[in-house]
Design a protein around this motif. Sequence first.
Motif, PDB file in Angstrom:
ATOM      1  N   THR A 166      -0.126  -3.009  -3.103  1.00 26.16           N
ATOM      2  CA  THR A 166      -0.036  -1.987  -2.062  1.00 26.16           C
ATOM      3  C   THR A 166       1.374  -1.908  -1.500  1.00 26.16           C
ATOM      4  OG1 THR A 166      -2.364  -2.404  -1.504  1.00 26.16           O
ATOM      5  CG2 THR A 166      -1.043  -1.191   0.110  1.00 26.16           C
ATOM      6  N   ARG A 216     -10.191   0.310  -7.070  1.00 26.72           N
ATOM      7  CA  ARG A 216     -11.610   0.275  -6.715  1.00 26.72           C
ATOM      8  C   ARG A 216     -12.467   0.262  -7.973  1.00 26.72           C
ATOM      9  NH1 ARG A 216      -9.714   4.460  -3.320  1.00 26.72           N
ATOM     10  NH2 ARG A 216      -9.279   3.699  -1.205  1.00 26.72           N
ATOM     11  N   LEU A 266      -6.496  -2.744   4.766  1.00 29.48           N
ATOM     12  CA  LEU A 266      -6.728  -1.483   4.067  1.00 29.48           C
ATOM     13  C   LEU A 266      -7.474  -0.485   4.957  1.00 29.48           C
ATOM     14  CD1 LEU A 266      -7.634  -2.851   0.525  1.00 29.48           C
ATOM     15  CD2 LEU A 266      -5.451  -1.933   1.316  1.00 29.48           C
ATOM     16  N   ILE A 284     -11.011  -3.830  -4.759  1.00 35.96           N
ATOM     17  CA  ILE A 284     -10.940  -3.946  -3.304  1.00 35.96           C
ATOM     18  C   ILE A 284     -12.271  -4.418  -2.730  1.00 35.96           C
ATOM     19  CG2 ILE A 284     -10.774  -2.566  -1.182  1.00 35.96           C
ATOM     20  CD1 ILE A 284      -8.652  -0.857  -2.621  1.00 35.96           C
ATOM     21  N   ILE A 305      -3.775  -7.561  -4.662  1.00 35.40           N
ATOM     22  CA  ILE A 305      -4.024  -6.248  -4.055  1.00 35.40           C
ATOM     23  C   ILE A 305      -2.990  -5.955  -2.964  1.00 35.40           C
ATOM     24  CG2 ILE A 305      -5.622  -4.987  -2.555  1.00 35.40           C
ATOM     25  CD1 ILE A 305      -7.902  -6.217  -4.220  1.00 35.40           C
ATOM     26  N   THR A 321      -7.931  -8.816   3.937  1.00 34.04           N
ATOM     27  CA  THR A 321      -7.287  -7.789   3.123  1.00 34.04           C
ATOM     28  C   THR A 321      -7.924  -6.435   3.385  1.00 34.04           C
ATOM     29  OG1 THR A 321      -6.672  -9.375   1.399  1.00 34.04           O
ATOM     30  CG2 THR A 321      -6.802  -7.061   0.752  1.00 34.04           C
ATOM     31  N   ARG A 322      -9.245  -6.395   3.478  1.00 33.01           N
ATOM     32  CA  ARG A 322      -9.920  -5.120   3.707  1.00 33.01           C
ATOM     33  C   ARG A 322      -9.679  -4.594   5.130  1.00 33.01           C
ATOM     34  NH1 ARG A 322     -15.528  -5.909   2.829  1.00 33.01           N
ATOM     35  NH2 ARG A 322     -15.280  -8.126   2.458  1.00 33.01           N
ATOM     36  N   TRP A 344     -10.351   1.689   3.351  1.00 35.49           N
ATOM     37  CA  TRP A 344     -11.641   1.013   3.458  1.00 35.49           C
ATOM     38  C   TRP A 344     -12.302   1.490   4.733  1.00 35.49           C
ATOM     39  CZ3 TRP A 344     -14.302  -1.438  -0.094  1.00 35.49           C
ATOM     40  CH2 TRP A 344     -15.424  -2.189   0.280  1.00 35.49           C
ATOM     41  N   SER A 370      -6.932 -11.027  -3.824  1.00 36.53           N
ATOM     42  CA  SER A 370      -6.494 -10.411  -2.577  1.00 36.53           C
ATOM     43  C   SER A 370      -4.977 -10.383  -2.475  1.00 36.53           C
ATOM     44  CB  SER A 370      -7.102 -11.155  -1.389  1.00 36.53           C
ATOM     45  OG  SER A 370      -8.512 -11.038  -1.396  1.00 36.53           O
TER      46      SER A 370
END
Length: 633
Positions: free
Chosen positions: A108, A209, A146, A135, A104, A142-143, A152, A101
């Motif tokens: 980003t 992904r 996103l 992801i 990611i 984290t999601r 997401w 995470s």
Amino acid sequence: MTPDMITGPAAREAPGGTLPEAAERALRAACDHLVGLRDPGGWWKGELETNVTMDAEDLLLREFLGVRSEQDTAEAARWIRSRQRADGTWANFHGGPGDLSTTIEAYTALRLAGDHPGEAHMRAAAAFARRGGGIEAARVFTRIWLAMFGQWRWDDLPALPAELILLPPWCPLNVYDWACWARQTIVPLTVVASHRPVRALPFDLAELRTGRPSRRGRPGGTLGALDRLLRRYERRPLPGLRRAALRRAVEWIVVRQEADGSWGGIQPPWVYSLIALHLSGYAVDHPVMRRGLRGLDRFTVRDERGRRMEACQSPVWDTALAVTALLDAGLPAGHPAVAEGAAWLLGEEVRGPGDWAVRRPGLRPGGWAFEFDNDGYPDTDDTAEVVLALRRVPLPGARPAVDRAVRWMAGMACRDGGFAAFDADNTRELIRKLPFCDFGAVIDPPTADVTAHVVEALAAEPPADPAVLRRAVAWLLRAQEPDGSWFGRWGANHVYGTGAALPALAAAGVPAGDPAVRRAVAWLERHQNDDGGWGEDMRSYRDPAWIGRGHSTASQTAWALIALLAAGERSTAVEAGVRWLVRAQRPDGTWDEPYHTGTGFPGDFYINYHLYRLVFPITALGRYLRPPGDGAG
């Protein structure tokens, strides 16, 4: 390392004289360095270093609010790149493994800064992310980030209804069942989740992904059924109930903003509160928003390595430890550094109510918080350390403040006799099982390190009810691990817990020959490194094989020495530890310590307190050279 590994003259001598003479020189140099770090206002504050999620999420926040500048982005990106490991990943602590995470979020942020996905460092990061599940396998928080940027689906996140704010304190899952840091995060997140915002990024994250379905945050059983029910409700909430919940949540958020613009003085509730208020109609130039954004500047560190964010700041904690360290080193209470530091602490006393009063409504306020401006959340841990410092410095007004703190601290005892940091009896385990609780501690139960610090303070300043101290000592003895150590909630880990417990038991009158003390001493001696120091890797929170194992560090070596000295040890293990501190000291009087030895959330979030490498060695060397009875306490 066994006690007989260093014997004879080599155990007593160091280059340039005996070991005590070398330790005295090291102590003087360390004290000079510490005094030199003092702010003109009398306080100390070392940098609180965490990981790059703070910096990535700061850029995402600014992107969401439309206030991201090119300079901030470039400086933060330089820092984030500097923290990337050779394998393309980002870790949560120095020397630790790559974290999915964190990688990611860092990736980003670098995309926001203009780094192309075809560059070698980006390709390596993306490849690691895909190998780790992409992801789809990232933590829920984290999601959520996103989802706010269209990367997401909100429908694929656990339900987080705003109506939680309406549950009364006696009802399961009410916001006061959460630890203070978690409730301040969850309340604004319920607002964000109710609005389900999507602000498009100028790029897509398809390279992160895997296309496989996500199973993270999808519980089974009763909680799974509840989550599915709440998801259906989220698609068609009762309009009047939802409006009432959002109104209550926004009011709850606004009233808890601190004087410095923060929420709780910590990053997660701060950024989510700003987003929640913005979605609720607060423009970025609204006074509450302006205060919040301006306050972030105070938590920003800029140097040649770039721009980075502190997750929190620790001036009260650092100053209390610094005052105690200097007193342990033999500086008189009237020394300007000591007296002015104590006076500053006295001025930081919290005299108003906070969320702690929900569980202790009849308790009068007192005590201290961690940060500059965190008046809603004093904690027993800071309060204990400030009491131990102030009681040794004669200041006008200090006695009433100490008395108020002792009364408040004693009143925060949990039903089982132990002490938690911020709340009493915040122990409802159901919270841990909720699907969006896949990162970080979310309740605040009693812990050995906090209970030990409170015991040490209450032994020095007895409470009105002696049973409070007796029950806390009994709790601490029950909490000892079968191997003789104690778990450390707020520091790494069993070395920290044991380093807190033995001085507390000694202060409470538990004799050095007590079996619990002897087991702890034996554990410390067994886990001393061959170089004479002590260390414990953060992986010990998840992997028992790491308990008591790790590179020697100044802070952890000092914790072990403080514990052994409190237990009456003047052994070869102690001499080897002192020798390690003398040998590892830098020419300027401090110590290098790249390793994280502080804990935010066990198993998930770690801290490198930059002052730990100095204040704890000073206390250890001071108590080695000036045992209790010679002015050290």
